[in-house]
Design a protein around this motif. Structure first.
Motif, PDB file in Angstrom:
ATOM      1  N   HIS A   1       1.072  -0.852   0.170  1.00  0.00           N
ATOM      2  CA  HIS A   1      -0.434   0.256  -0.182  1.00  0.00           C
ATOM      3  C   HIS A   1       1.025   1.600   0.163  1.00  0.00           C
ATOM      4  O   HIS A   1       2.023   1.185   0.677  1.00  0.00           O
ATOM      5  N   SER A   2       0.683   2.157  -0.546  1.00  0.00           N
ATOM      6  CA  SER A   2       0.896   3.514  -1.156  1.00  0.00           C
ATOM      7  C   SER A   2       0.013   4.401  -0.704  1.00  0.00           C
ATOM      8  O   SER A   2      -0.834   4.059  -1.078  1.00  0.00           O
ATOM      9  N   SER A   3       0.717   5.097  -0.371  1.00  0.00           N
ATOM     10  CA  SER A   3      -0.484   6.904   0.071  1.00  0.00           C
ATOM     11  C   SER A   3       0.196   7.795  -0.880  1.00  0.00           C
ATOM     12  O   SER A   3      -0.647   8.920  -0.915  1.00  0.00           O
ATOM     13  N   GLY A   4       1.212   7.663  -1.290  1.00  0.00           N
ATOM     14  CA  GLY A   4       1.674   8.178  -2.494  1.00  0.00           C
ATOM     15  C   GLY A   4       2.604   8.794  -2.960  1.00  0.00           C
ATOM     16  O   GLY A   4       3.467   7.590  -2.921  1.00  0.00           O
ATOM     17  N   MET A   5       2.683   9.955  -4.506  1.00  0.00           N
ATOM     18  CA  MET A   5       4.667   9.526  -4.221  1.00  0.00           C
ATOM     19  C   MET A   5       4.916  11.099  -4.366  1.00  0.00           C
ATOM     20  O   MET A   5       4.347  11.980  -4.511  1.00  0.00           O
TER      21      MET A   5
ATOM     22  N   GLU B   1      -2.796  10.715  -5.122  1.00  0.00           N
ATOM     23  CA  GLU B   1      -3.911  10.159  -5.948  1.00  0.00           C
ATOM     24  C   GLU B   1      -3.555   9.186  -6.601  1.00  0.00           C
ATOM     25  O   GLU B   1      -3.669   7.949  -6.561  1.00  0.00           O
ATOM     26  N   PHE B   2      -1.663   8.762  -7.307  1.00  0.00           N
ATOM     27  CA  PHE B   2      -1.111   8.636  -8.286  1.00  0.00           C
ATOM     28  C   PHE B   2      -0.044   8.035  -8.050  1.00  0.00           C
ATOM     29  O   PHE B   2       0.889   9.007  -7.394  1.00  0.00           O
ATOM     30  N   ALA B   3       0.766   7.283  -8.774  1.00  0.00           N
ATOM     31  CA  ALA B   3       2.027   6.183  -7.830  1.00  0.00           C
ATOM     32  C   ALA B   3       2.317   6.306  -9.519  1.00  0.00           C
ATOM     33  O   ALA B   3       1.635   5.344 -10.000  1.00  0.00           O
TER      34      ALA B   3
ATOM     35  N   LEU C   1      -4.730   5.411  -6.986  1.00  0.00           N
ATOM     36  CA  LEU C   1      -4.198   4.550  -5.518  1.00  0.00           C
ATOM     37  C   LEU C   1      -5.812   4.481  -5.169  1.00  0.00           C
ATOM     38  O   LEU C   1      -5.853   3.178  -4.290  1.00  0.00           O
ATOM     39  N   ASP C   2      -6.673   4.299  -5.674  1.00  0.00           N
ATOM     40  CA  ASP C   2      -8.198   4.187  -5.123  1.00  0.00           C
ATOM     41  C   ASP C   2      -8.538   3.263  -6.056  1.00  0.00           C
ATOM     42  O   ASP C   2      -9.886   2.470  -6.038  1.00  0.00           O
TER      43      ASP C   2
END
Length: 373
Positions: free
Chosen positions: A68-72, A87-89, A95-96
């Protein structure tokens, strides 16, 4: 009951062994490594690939091990942040979404656990393949010669099976201009479910957290025309990366120092495989061996899972292997070609919503329910 030799025990080969046995065939897997390969990158399980995992009864297990990633964030060569998103990586898209990012070794471990009782020949490889009227005579580097009804090459970008049966790799490989090394480290940076990318326009990489922040996966890449190097000489590959990934600030010099001692370092080119046909007689190719889409497509794992499912079911429907191979290729080729095209989207410059839209359009190009009608 037909016997099928599978060369390679990564995602494609492991999934195929499972589905072949489900179809009443007898798979045997030969793997050059002495055991299941460890290390490697995170992979994405999407669309039809996620359906295959679900039909194996592994969806809950795969999601439990998801990364799981919260972002980049994106840094320039000096280490200055030039972009950030929660929102995106670049590695995983939106991410959703329902897509699952998981370590390759974790996915293979889960599938391999379902293959209890299947014969594995570790530490060995095929040295000769001779087709006969009703089977294939196979010679191995160590094991005694054996005969099988069919042979499947699921042995990756640099497929030994493809070389033996279809000819030299140079006839099929399309180098995409980049080389990439990856290795693991403890999370000494204290990163929290995050990806940090860095580039100077040509060279760069990314560091991301895995295993609930306990570890890092560090990727270091550089642009280059094709390079002649020994695919088994890890020390030489590390030197190539250290020589090319230079001039960066931030933590990158430390990454290069730690790379020198990494035991799970993996290095290869970003490349695609393009073939007019994936089968020859009683031998057929699967996954990257047949149609590597390149990691930049984000679809190699889903292609491997889907191809394994389709090939196994087509072989289970008929005793005519030529017909089964033709149906497998007919179903998979449009899906493969669309996914290979994704590798040429530069996600650093394409709007994230547009990139996600293109990926979603590709996901719907194959219907697994049609395979078993």
């Amino acid at each position: 009951m037909s016997t099928v030799l599978i060369s390679g025990s990564s995602v494609a080969g492991t999934a195929l062994a499972y589905w072949l046995r489900e179809q009443g065939l007898t798979p045997v897997v030969v793997e050059r490594a002495p055991a299941l390969r460890r290390g490697g990158q995170t992979v994405d399980v999407r669309g039809a690939g996620l359906q295959v995992v679900r039909r194996m009864g592994l969806e809950a297990d795969v999601k439990a091990l998801a990364n799981h990633s919260s972002g980049m964030s994106m840094l320039d060569a000096a280490g200055n942040e030039v972009f950030r998103s929660e929102e995106f990586a670049l590695s995983a898209g939106a991410l959703d979404s329902e897509d699952v990012e998981i370590l390759r070794e974790d996915l293979v471990d889960l599938m391999h656990a379902r293959n209890e009782g299947i014969e594995y020949l570790y530490g060995d490889s095929i040295t000769a393949v001779r087709e006969e009227a009703d089977g294939v005579a196979v010679e191995f580097e160590h094991a005694a010669p054996r005969r099988f009804d069919l042979v499947v090459g699921a042995d990756g970008l640099h497929s030994n099976t493809r070389r033996l049966v279809f000819g030299p790799e140079s006839a099929y490989i399309n180098h995409l201009g980049t080389y990439l090394g990856v290795f693991s480290e403890e999370n000494y940076l204290g990163m929290d479910r995050w990806q940090t990318w860095f580039n100077d326009g040509a060279n760069g990489g990314v560091v991301m957290t895995v295993r609930d922040n306990a570890e890092l996966r560090i990727f270091l890449g550089f642009a280059s025309e094709p390079i002649e190097y020994d695919h088994r000489d890890t020390a030489a590959q590390k030197r190539l990366v250290a020589e090319r990934v230079t001039g960066f600030g931030w933590e990158v010099p430390g990454f290069l120092e730690r790379m020198a001692d990494a035991e799970d370092f993996y290095f290869d080119s970003m490349a695609q495989i393009n073939m007019d046909a994936w089968s020859h007689g009683r031998v057929v190719l699967l996954g990257d061996a047949a149609h590597c889409a390149a990691p930049t497509s984000g679809q190699g794992t889903s292609l491997a899972l889907t191809g394994a499912y389709v090939l196994a079911y087509e072989l289970g429907r008929t005793e005519d292997h030529a017909l089964a191979f033709a149906r497998y290729e007919s179903r998979m080729r449009p899906f493969v070609e669309a996914n290979q095209a994704l590798a040429f989207i530069d996600r650093r410059t394409v709007d994230p919503e547009e990139s996600t839209r293109r990926l979603d359009a590709v996901k719907s190009l194959i219907d697994l329910d049609e395979v078993v009608d």
